[in-house]
Scaffold this motif. Structure first.
Motif, short mmCIF file in Angstrom:
data_model
loop_
_atom_site.label_atom_id
_atom_site.label_comp_id
_atom_site.label_asym_id
_atom_site.label_seq_id
_atom_site.Cartn_x
_atom_site.Cartn_y
_atom_site.Cartn_z
N ALA A 1 0.84 -1.21 0.00
CA ALA A 1 0.00 0.00 0.00
C ALA A 1 0.87 1.25 0.00
O ALA A 1 0.54 2.25 -0.64
CB ALA A 1 -0.94 0.00 1.20
N TYR A 2 1.97 1.23 0.72
CA TYR A 2 2.89 2.37 0.77
C TYR A 2 3.67 2.57 -0.52
O TYR A 2 3.97 3.70 -0.90
CB TYR A 2 3.91 2.19 1.90
CG TYR A 2 3.49 2.73 3.23
CD1 TYR A 2 3.49 4.09 3.49
CD2 TYR A 2 3.10 1.87 4.25
CE1 TYR A 2 3.13 4.59 4.73
CE2 TYR A 2 2.73 2.36 5.49
CZ TYR A 2 2.74 3.72 5.72
OH TYR A 2 2.38 4.21 6.94
N ARG A 3 4.07 1.48 -1.17
CA ARG A 3 5.04 1.52 -2.26
C ARG A 3 4.71 2.57 -3.33
O ARG A 3 5.58 3.40 -3.63
CB ARG A 3 5.20 0.13 -2.88
CG ARG A 3 6.38 0.08 -3.85
CD ARG A 3 6.68 -1.34 -4.31
NE ARG A 3 7.24 -2.10 -3.20
CZ ARG A 3 6.80 -3.29 -2.80
NH1 ARG A 3 5.82 -3.89 -3.42
NH2 ARG A 3 7.37 -3.90 -1.78
N PRO A 4 3.53 2.60 -3.92
CA PRO A 4 3.30 3.60 -4.98
C PRO A 4 3.25 5.03 -4.44
O PRO A 4 3.71 5.96 -5.12
CB PRO A 4 1.96 3.19 -5.60
CG PRO A 4 1.29 2.34 -4.57
CD PRO A 4 2.39 1.70 -3.78
N LEU A 5 2.73 5.21 -3.25
CA LEU A 5 2.65 6.54 -2.66
C LEU A 5 4.04 7.09 -2.36
O LEU A 5 4.34 8.26 -2.64
CB LEU A 5 1.81 6.50 -1.38
CG LEU A 5 0.37 6.02 -1.57
CD1 LEU A 5 -0.30 5.79 -0.22
CD2 LEU A 5 -0.43 6.99 -2.40
N LEU A 6 4.89 6.25 -1.79
CA LEU A 6 6.26 6.66 -1.51
C LEU A 6 7.06 6.81 -2.79
O LEU A 6 7.90 7.72 -2.90
CB LEU A 6 6.94 5.66 -0.57
CG LEU A 6 6.36 5.57 0.84
CD1 LEU A 6 7.02 4.43 1.60
CD2 LEU A 6 6.49 6.89 1.57
N GLY A 7 6.81 5.92 -3.74
CA GLY A 7 7.51 6.01 -5.03
C GLY A 7 7.27 7.35 -5.71
O GLY A 7 8.20 7.93 -6.29
N ASP A 8 6.06 7.87 -5.60
CA ASP A 8 5.76 9.18 -6.17
C ASP A 8 6.57 10.29 -5.49
O ASP A 8 6.75 11.36 -6.05
CB ASP A 8 4.26 9.51 -6.02
CG ASP A 8 3.39 8.66 -6.93
OD1 ASP A 8 3.92 8.02 -7.87
OD2 ASP A 8 2.16 8.64 -6.71
N LEU A 9 7.03 10.03 -4.27
CA LEU A 9 7.82 11.00 -3.51
C LEU A 9 9.32 10.72 -3.58
O LEU A 9 10.12 11.40 -2.94
CB LEU A 9 7.36 11.02 -2.05
CG LEU A 9 5.88 11.37 -1.85
CD1 LEU A 9 5.48 11.17 -0.40
CD2 LEU A 9 5.61 12.79 -2.31
N GLY A 10 9.68 9.68 -4.35
CA GLY A 10 11.09 9.36 -4.52
C GLY A 10 11.70 8.54 -3.39
O GLY A 10 12.92 8.51 -3.24
N THR B 1 11.84 4.73 -1.18
CA THR B 1 11.48 3.33 -1.00
C THR B 1 10.97 3.19 0.43
O THR B 1 11.16 4.08 1.27
CB THR B 1 12.69 2.40 -1.19
OG1 THR B 1 13.65 2.70 -0.16
CG2 THR B 1 13.30 2.56 -2.58
N TYR B 2 10.35 2.06 0.74
CA TYR B 2 9.85 1.86 2.10
C TYR B 2 10.99 1.90 3.13
O TYR B 2 10.86 2.58 4.15
CB TYR B 2 9.04 0.56 2.19
CG TYR B 2 8.41 0.38 3.53
CD1 TYR B 2 7.27 1.10 3.90
CD2 TYR B 2 8.97 -0.48 4.47
CE1 TYR B 2 6.70 0.96 5.15
CE2 TYR B 2 8.41 -0.63 5.72
CZ TYR B 2 7.28 0.09 6.06
OH TYR B 2 6.73 -0.04 7.30
N PRO B 3 12.11 1.21 2.91
CA PRO B 3 13.20 1.30 3.90
C PRO B 3 13.73 2.73 4.07
O PRO B 3 14.06 3.14 5.18
CB PRO B 3 14.27 0.36 3.35
CG PRO B 3 13.52 -0.60 2.49
CD PRO B 3 12.40 0.20 1.88
#
Length: 154
Positions: A28-37, A39-41
């Protein structure tokens, strides 16, 4: 001979339920964080810095329950993206990691992504707090029994 009633069942395993829940949340986080540049870690490193401020790299690793070698590539990428800086402390063996102005500005945008994931859980604030507390207590109990590996990577 194994008693059929006592067989190991995937669906009965706590570890599998935790694994599946973790994967669902990270997805669920991956695409939202990806848009912000991020990764989850990398997001986890940024959370620690937003909450705690500048910190030695080894303290960040401990805070995130990572091995010392796992934090370096995360900080490398965050530094290359202009979100953190590294500097040697008075003790030259210690590397301090701090947010840049761009890293500080990113917090509000990440907060919106985090809120979107919270909404997807369908849990109330109280339900989330209870779940976090129960998972923390579980992790503490397992660690106290010697069940925590010495060197984790994400």
């Amino acid at each position: 001979m194994v008693d059929r009633n006592r067989r190991l069942r995937l669906d009965d395993q706590l570890c599998f339920s935790l694994y599946a829940a973790t994967n669902a949340v990270v997805r669920a986080y991956r695409p939202l964080l990806g848009d912000l540049g991020l990764t989850y870690p990398q997001y986890l490193v940024m959370l620690a810095l937003w909450q705690d401020g500048a910190a030695p790299a080894h303290a960040l690793a401990a805070r995130l329950k990572l091995g010392a070698s796992a934090i370096t590539p995360l900080v490398d990428k965050l530094e290359a993206a202009g979100l953190v800086t590294r500097a040697r402390a008075a003790d030259r063996r210690v590397v301090l990691v701090a947010l840049t102005e761009a890293g500080r500005r990113l917090e509000d945008r990440v907060a919106a992504a985090q809120q979107a994931v919270v909404c997807r859980t369908g849990l109330t604030e109280e339900g989330l707090a209870d779940l976090r507390q129960e998972l923390k207590a579980l992790a503490d109990r397992v660690a106290a029994q010697g069940g925590e590996p010495q060197d984790e990577t994400i």
